[in-house]
Scaffold this motif. Structure first.
Motif, short mmCIF file in Angstrom:
data_model
loop_
_atom_site.label_atom_id
_atom_site.label_comp_id
_atom_site.label_asym_id
_atom_site.label_seq_id
_atom_site.Cartn_x
_atom_site.Cartn_y
_atom_site.Cartn_z
N LEU A 4 -0.97 0.72 -5.20
CA LEU A 4 -0.47 1.40 -4.02
C LEU A 4 0.89 2.03 -4.27
O LEU A 4 1.14 3.17 -3.86
N ALA A 25 -2.31 -2.82 -3.78
CA ALA A 25 -2.64 -2.97 -2.36
C ALA A 25 -2.98 -4.43 -2.07
O ALA A 25 -3.72 -5.07 -2.81
N ASP A 60 0.34 5.70 -3.03
CA ASP A 60 -1.01 6.12 -2.69
C ASP A 60 -1.29 7.55 -3.17
O ASP A 60 -1.87 8.37 -2.46
N LYS A 159 0.68 1.46 5.61
CA LYS A 159 0.04 1.03 4.37
C LYS A 159 0.87 -0.02 3.65
O LYS A 159 0.33 -0.83 2.88
N ILE A 160 2.20 0.01 3.87
CA ILE A 160 3.08 -0.94 3.21
C ILE A 160 4.23 -1.28 4.14
O ILE A 160 4.70 -0.43 4.90
N THR A 191 0.24 -4.90 2.68
CA THR A 191 1.05 -4.93 1.46
C THR A 191 2.52 -5.04 1.86
O THR A 191 2.98 -4.31 2.75
#
Length: 244
Positions: A4, A25, A60, A159-160, A191
């Motif tokens: 990721l 990830a 990503d 996403k993080i 994540t």
């Protein structure tokens, strides 16, 4: 697991020197090191809050360092979450309005308002603070306020999640409660990259990077060390070996 976050040869003003690492990830990775080692600076670079002098940061498949300031701001809002030691809540808003604020910046309209409020209440319920929704930030404990900050960081389904000393201003009991929530979020697939000086916090992560004088001087995997006490002992032995 898919990669990721990929950091390659990152340098910043003599503070960071040729930093390279990868986060997959679903991982929860800690960055440790003494004061002045560059931990927070590293977090600011990899999250796009600041621009490095050289090197690459890929998230990503997107190269963050190549983006404009506006593009990086959009990326942070839509795909990243942030939790800090200083919680930065607005005093004129109650807890749920503070939590909803980042999502309201993304979406407009009555329909979206209802959707965002529902999402905020679901997050607050998971964190055990839904009954505090209408409280002002001065009417809750430090641990409850930090859990609200975690809700805020998750409102746009990032996403993080980046966390900079998120337990540093909390007492031991509140810090443990907050780390339980980080651990649960990670188990659900979030994540997380967390900067910390606390070995107990780091022991909950899957890996630790040790930063000294702007360079990564050690890496520790905690895979296969399931018990909390065993993990903490392993981390402390490792830190002693690094001169902690």
């Amino acid at each position: 697991m898919s990669e990721l976050l990929i950091v390659k040869n990152l340098c910043k003003d003599g503070i960071l020197k040729d930093i390279s690492f990868t986060i997959n990830a679903g991982e929860m990775v800690a960055v440790m090191g003494p004061s002045g080692s560059g931990k927070s600076t590293l977090l600011y670079q990899v999250s796009g809050m600041d621009r490095a002098n050289s090197g690459e940061v890929w998230m990503d498949g997107m190269e963050i360092c190549a983006l404009s300031e506006d593009e990086r701001a959009k990326l942070r809002l839509e795909q990243m979450g942030f939790v800090f030691q200083q919680m930065n809540m607005l005093k004129n808003l109650n807890l749920i309005d503070n939590i909803m604020l980042p999502a309201c910046r993304m979406k407009k309209g009555k329909h979206f308002g209802k959707e965002i409020e529902h999402r905020a209440r679901v997050l607050m319920r998971k964190m055990g603070i839904e009954e505090l929704a209408q409280r002002k930030i001065t009417e809750v404990s430090g641990g409850q306020l930090q859990r609200a900050c975690i809700c805020r960081s998750m409102i746009n389904q990032p996403k993080i999640l980046f966390a900079d000393e998120p337990t540093g201003a909390l007492n031991q009991s509140a810090a443990q409660e907050v780390m339980e929530e980080f651990t649960r979020l990670n188990r659900e697939g979030t994540t997380i990259l967390i900067v910390t000086h606390d070995s107990r916090v780091a022991a909950r992560c899957s890996r630790i990077l040790y930063l000294l004088d702007g360079s990564i001087k050690g890496k520790l995997s905690l895979a296969g060390t399931p018990e909390r006490k065993g993990r903490e002992e392993k981390v402390n032995r490792w830190l002693v070996g690094l001169g902690w």
